[in-house]
Structure formats: C-alpha cells, structure tokens
Design a protein around this motif. Sequence first.
Motif, PDB file in Angstrom:
ATOM      1  N   PHE A 187       0.748   4.687  -9.799  1.00 26.08           N
ATOM      2  CA  PHE A 187       1.821   5.067  -8.896  1.00 26.08           C
ATOM      3  C   PHE A 187       3.187   4.907  -9.565  1.00 26.08           C
ATOM      4  O   PHE A 187       3.318   4.264 -10.615  1.00 26.08           O
ATOM      5  N   SER A 188       4.188   5.474  -8.917  1.00 28.43           N
ATOM      6  CA  SER A 188       5.536   5.507  -9.491  1.00 28.43           C
ATOM      7  C   SER A 188       6.174   4.128  -9.607  1.00 28.43           C
ATOM      8  O   SER A 188       7.133   3.948 -10.353  1.00 28.43           O
ATOM      9  N   ASP A 189       5.640   3.138  -8.882  1.00 23.28           N
ATOM     10  CA  ASP A 189       6.173   1.782  -8.998  1.00 23.28           C
ATOM     11  C   ASP A 189       5.416   0.957 -10.031  1.00 23.28           C
ATOM     12  O   ASP A 189       5.617  -0.251 -10.154  1.00 23.28           O
TER      13      ASP A 189
ATOM     14  N   ASP B 249       0.843  -1.193   0.000  1.00 21.16           N
ATOM     15  CA  ASP B 249       0.000   0.000   0.000  1.00 21.16           C
ATOM     16  C   ASP B 249       0.881   1.248   0.000  1.00 21.16           C
ATOM     17  O   ASP B 249       1.721   1.407   0.894  1.00 21.16           O
ATOM     18  N   PRO B 250       0.725   2.138  -0.989  1.00 21.48           N
ATOM     19  CA  PRO B 250       1.511   3.377  -0.992  1.00 21.48           C
ATOM     20  C   PRO B 250       1.148   4.283   0.188  1.00 21.48           C
ATOM     21  O   PRO B 250       0.038   4.213   0.728  1.00 21.48           O
ATOM     22  N   VAL B 251       2.070   5.134   0.562  1.00 21.55           N
ATOM     23  CA  VAL B 251       1.851   6.100   1.643  1.00 21.55           C
ATOM     24  C   VAL B 251       0.610   6.947   1.353  1.00 21.55           C
ATOM     25  O   VAL B 251       0.380   7.352   0.209  1.00 21.55           O
ATOM     26  N   THR B 252      -0.196   7.173   2.389  1.00 25.52           N
ATOM     27  CA  THR B 252      -1.434   7.986   2.412  1.00 25.52           C
ATOM     28  C   THR B 252      -2.631   7.278   1.769  1.00 25.52           C
ATOM     29  O   THR B 252      -3.749   7.768   1.872  1.00 25.52           O
ATOM     30  N   ILE B 253      -2.414   6.144   1.137  1.00 24.29           N
ATOM     31  CA  ILE B 253      -3.522   5.455   0.470  1.00 24.29           C
ATOM     32  C   ILE B 253      -4.157   4.438   1.419  1.00 24.29           C
ATOM     33  O   ILE B 253      -3.497   3.847   2.273  1.00 24.29           O
TER      34      ILE B 253
ATOM     35  N   VAL C  11       3.956  -0.852   3.510  1.00 28.55           N
ATOM     36  CA  VAL C  11       3.718   0.491   2.995  1.00 28.55           C
ATOM     37  C   VAL C  11       4.916   0.901   2.152  1.00 28.55           C
ATOM     38  O   VAL C  11       6.063   0.849   2.623  1.00 28.55           O
ATOM     39  N   THR C  12       4.648   1.245   0.911  1.00 29.55           N
ATOM     40  CA  THR C  12       5.723   1.614  -0.015  1.00 29.55           C
ATOM     41  C   THR C  12       5.834   3.125  -0.132  1.00 29.55           C
ATOM     42  O   THR C  12       4.949   3.870   0.294  1.00 29.55           O
ATOM     43  N   ASP C  13       6.947   3.578  -0.743  1.00 28.15           N
ATOM     44  CA  ASP C  13       7.143   5.013  -0.948  1.00 28.15           C
ATOM     45  C   ASP C  13       6.680   5.455  -2.332  1.00 28.15           C
ATOM     46  O   ASP C  13       7.022   6.548  -2.800  1.00 28.15           O
TER      47      ASP C  13
ATOM     48  N   PRO D  22       6.900   4.474   4.706  1.00 35.86           N
ATOM     49  CA  PRO D  22       7.351   3.168   4.231  1.00 35.86           C
ATOM     50  C   PRO D  22       7.783   2.236   5.362  1.00 35.86           C
ATOM     51  O   PRO D  22       8.384   2.666   6.347  1.00 35.86           O
ATOM     52  N   GLY D  23       7.464   0.970   5.195  1.00 35.42           N
ATOM     53  CA  GLY D  23       7.823  -0.036   6.184  1.00 35.42           C
ATOM     54  C   GLY D  23       6.810  -1.169   6.179  1.00 35.42           C
ATOM     55  O   GLY D  23       5.877  -1.188   5.375  1.00 35.42           O
TER      56      GLY D  23
END
Length: 734
Positions: free
Chosen positions: A678-680, A574-578, A647-649, A627-628
């Motif tokens: 997302f960027s990934d 899950d990306p940050v803030t999502i 959590v991804t960046d 992230p973590g």
Amino acid sequence: MRSIRLATIFALLIFMVACGGGSQGNSPQQQISLLSIQITGPTANLVAGQSQQMTATGNFSDKSSQSLTNSVQWSSSNSSVAAIAAGGSVTAKAAGSCSITATMSGVSGSYTLTVSPALVSIAVMPATPTIAANTNQQFIATGTFSDGSTQNITGTVTWTSSNTGAATISSASPTQGLARGLAGGSTTITASSGAILGTATLNVTNATVSAITVSPANPSLPLGLALQLTATATFSDGTTQDITDVAAWTSSLTSVATITISGIATARNIGTTTISAAFESVSGNTSLTVNVANLQSISITPVNSNSPAGVNVFFTATGTFNDGGTRNLTQQVTWSSSNTSVLTIGSRNGAASSIAPGTVTVTATLGTVAGSTTFTVTNATIVSISMTPATATIPIGGHTTFNATGVFSDSSTANLNTIATWSSSNTAIATVGNTQGSFGTAFGASAGNVTISATFTANGATAMGSVPLTVDSGTLTGLSLQPGNTLIAPGSVVQYGASGSFSDGTKESMSQFVSWSSSNNNIATVAAGGVATGQSAGSTTITAQLSSFSASATLVVESSNLSSIQITPQSTNDPVTIQVQFRAIGTFANGDKQDLTSAVTWTSSSSSIATISNGISSAGVATGIQPGTTTISAAFAGQVGTATLTVTDATITAIAIAPQTPSISLGSSQQMSATATFSDGSSLNITDQADWSSSDPSVATINQFGVASSVASGTTTLKASLSGVGGTAILTVQ
C-alpha cells in the motif's frame, strides 16, 4: 556421627590418593573433588502445611555420584514460605516461592519450590434454598485459603446429597454443583475437598405449577440477533421459581425464529412466531416479532457482471444494519428480474438462469429496503470445457469432485458445475452426481478405469470435456472425527469434520456423506454436514456413522456464566476496501476459554467507516469503507468486548504473487498467494479477497481462493486483481 564418619572417609581417600596409594608410589598424583550438587524432590509445588523429603546427590570428578542428603548444609531463601531441617525435610509454611539450597565444601545446588495457600474452609451458597420437584438449583462453592484469599472452587470439589430421594447433585463437568429436586423433603448438600467441607440445606416441596410466565413479553427482535428468554413458574404454594433451564421451549415458526433448549431465541426471518415454555402439564408463551427496522441498505454481488446465455448465476444479498453489522440476506430477500425473457431468478434463493442476450436489473427487497445491480447476458457461445483435476484415482467407496470450466467465444470463462450434464462411461465402476449437492462428485463403486464427462449446450452450441478416473482396490478401513473432545456455550456452534481412511493409504473428507447424531439433543444438536449447536449445559456424544464405521467425540456445553469477551486484534489499521479478521474469545466463570467468533453479534460503531460481517462463513470480517476510526464490538450472553479499527486512505500500489514461476505436474494443484503493498508502505495478504484468473484455462484453472488446478501441459499466466491493481505469475504444467 554418620556425617563425621563420611567426612573422615573423604579426607582419608584424598590423603591416600595424594600419597600415591602406598605401593602405587610411582603413579601420578590424583585428587577426587566434588563438582556439583543436584537437589531433587517429589514435587516443586506444595500446599501450605505439607512436608516432603528433599534429596541431595553429589557429582564427583571421577564421574561417580553419591547421596549427600545427610551431609550437606540445608537452607531456605525464605523460611517463612518453606523451612528445611537438617536431613532435608522441608515444610511448606505460606504461599510464595523460595529456593532450597544444599551446600558442602564450597559447592552448592538449589531447587525452586512454590507454595500455594492451603484451603481453610468452604462456603456453599445459597445456604437454605427451596425448590419444587423436577426443578434445578445451582450451588456455588467458595473456598477460603490460608492467605485470606477466596476462590470459586465449584468445579473442583466433590458434591454429595444426604438424601438422594429428595434431591441429587452433580459432580461431573460441566454441571458441578447443579442439584435436581426429585420429591418433597430436605437434604444436606455437601461440598468437600479432602477433610475440608461446607454444607447447605436444600428443601424440596411438593408444590405444583399453576402458571408460567415467559419474559420479556412480546419482544421485537431485529433480524439476525439473539435474545435470552426466561420462564418463571408460579407454584401452588404461592412461590415463584426460574425454570428456564428445565422448561421445554418451542417456536411455532422456526423459519421466523429458532430457540434452544436453554431459551435462546435467534431471529431468522421477518414475521411473528409464538415462543412457548412448557413444564409438567402447564405452558406459557409470548409473541416474538422479527423486524428489519435496523436494516440500512442491501448490496448485491456480483456487481454489474455478465455471462453468456445458458449459464447459471448465483447472486448474494448482503444487508448492512444501522449497528454497522452485515449479514447474508440471500434467503430472506425477495428477488426479481426486470426482464425474465433475458434472466430468470428464484424469488428466495438468488439463483438465476441467463436465457437470451440483453441487460436486466436484478433487485433484492426486504421490507422497505431494496438493492439492485445490472446484469448483461452476452451472445457468446461455448467453445470448450476444461476439467479439473486432469486425472484422479480414488478407492472403492471414495469420492472426488470434478470442476467444469467453460471457455466461450468471447474468451470469457464460467463455472459449469451445476448446469453441465455429468456422465460416467461405466457406472458399474464409478458414478457421478447430477443433483444439487452432488454435481460433478464421482463415487468409486468397483475397481477399474472410467471416463468422467461434462456436457454443456446453449445458444446453439455444444461442448464436452472429459477426464480419466481410476478406481483402485482400496476400501474404507475407518473414520476419525475432528475436533476431538471440545467445549462450547449454549447458542454457539462448532463445525465437526469426518475423515475416512482407506486401505490404499488415502484419506478423504467424508463429512457430507456420513450420518450425524448427538446422544442427547437436549444438550446439543448436530445437523447434516457436522455443525453442532449447544442447547443446554451438559455432555453429549457426537457421532459420525457410515456403513459399519463410526467415530465419536465428546461435546461439553458450558454451564458457567460468561465473564468476559476479548477481541483480537485489540487495535489495527486497515486500508479502505480491504478486509481484516477479528476473533472473539470468551472467558467463563470457571476459567474456561473458547472461541465465540461465530456466536457473537458483531457491530461497528460507524458503518460509514467500516462494516463487520455476521455471516456464518465470514463472521468477524471487517471491511474498511472510508478513512476514520470505529469501535468494533462483539456481544454474547450479556457480555461485550471491544476493539479499535482505524481505516486509512492508503491505496494499493502493487500486488505480488507467490510463487512467481511455479511448475506442477499434470493432475496436481498449486496454492497461490497474493500480497498487496500500500501507499503507506504497509502490506497485507489479500489471497482470499483478490479476483483470480488464468489466461489459458485449457492449461490450468484457478479458483476464488487462489488454488490453481492443472488441466493440460503448457504455460498460463495467473493474475490476482484488486481495486484496479494486478499482479501476475507464470504457471507451467509439465
């Protein structure tokens, strides 16, 4: 002999056809051949020791069919599982699966047979319990099968009591095996399945209660969590017994903590309440303190927002706890405004009124923890009001809710539903609500046409919006209830919905207009709006009533113990803030499964990486913070399930809205969806998280869930924004 005769007939038939059939000597030669064999039987599932007759049917090249049961050669792929005799009689031997085959003239057919182990004996436990009158004893039946396996069969056997004057026992779901002591005496409890049975002896004493102890003693419970309390009775003969399920439980302050019939206490607000358990004429109690020692921080939404003077704003306070869980604290915190001449706010509900231009600090405080945000009241004035839906038709007795969106001089918009003055041009045809819970909701009183209006005045300016409403001659013909018969656990909830059907073919949600009831509040209660809460094991009928119409459904509250909790998804990124939705599925001792998402307590092992909501409408929704990796846990009734959240960046690079160029007719609406890339390279649906807006609310408005409603003909740009990235679509209203 019969098989020899049948074979002779077949051979003769083939010979005659091959020879042209005598006088048909000039006809083309034709040979009838066996094409396939079909095997059938009464059932494909047998219990070891059972027998059944199989049938073989032959299908021939001339499209005829004939029984070959006594002519084919029968065989079993595993005669230790099932053996078959000549003539097709099959006997189940042992648990397993095998194929039964019939063969003739090189043609074969097969049938898969599954054999279950046979029940050999039943053990009933406990073997010789003693209870007092008016108390319960749960018996468990364990079956031993022919393959040596054992299984809990409490819910499938038939239960009886030899002396119903001493005690009765239930065979009905969900309380199978639950005995009730009635008077002093002894009875034999029997669990039977066919000819197999098991017994136990239940002794009922005439001892009376001398004292009741409630445990744990004087517990301290963090806000929002639940705790199972136990009531233990000491009787006049010196014995003790758990009477949790028969005691009458009460809380002296339900605003601090509520308690179910089965003794589950839920912390509602900080403070202290007395929890009591009463049985016969004796009661015991304990003091329960609700604290916020586990409260880490409070956040307020909306954040640093603004509105014109005269507009109401509804603030929400969300607490983050040291276990990573979040809860809505809007009703528990104390609200304050730094300048009440600019903005006033209710001390306990977060509802604020903007008074005059200026900037204030809004604060929410609970215990020693506080959170705050700024709010600016602008000097913008009302210009116009957009109304949705643009037109509507309802039957007599039907409802529809209108929305009023104010457009102000600075091009900002605001929802005016609860602050506008609503009116109907003819209240004999339709009325419209002006009170809490009914703002903008029109009710059809008689057939005809009316105009529904919303008027707003503030800061020296006034505007009014109007839409036509038609009330046709349709009338209510019936109610239906969803879900139908359902199952929940004590302390968990289920949302019922009542739907009305009208003679003009329309259907309408009537949940907020019907009267709700439960046939047995000791088993489950139901509140206004249709939310039912399990109290104790048993079955009750939930009913929705409106005038002479009603609809009912059976609600069963689980009696078996919860065995495990499974969280889905088990592992996700899950990306940050999502936000990501987790669900908790409980499995009970009798094999039942149910969704416990709204009943469990959700936690995150690291609140700095992700938090997870325990709110009623957002239970199980996790939000990435940084992230973590964190462990998401769901706890209920002594069981815990876990899942992993990483959590991804990754950041949002684009938002796509669908459909891209929708066209709708006046009076209709359109569900929009927003997907973030997302960027990934991953993508997620963010429809419910995005901030939606319409460039021209006089053409169409759009709500927080992405539903666009037409107001007038024209085009408008719909936008979905999140984390500084936006996507657009063009909506045309024809």
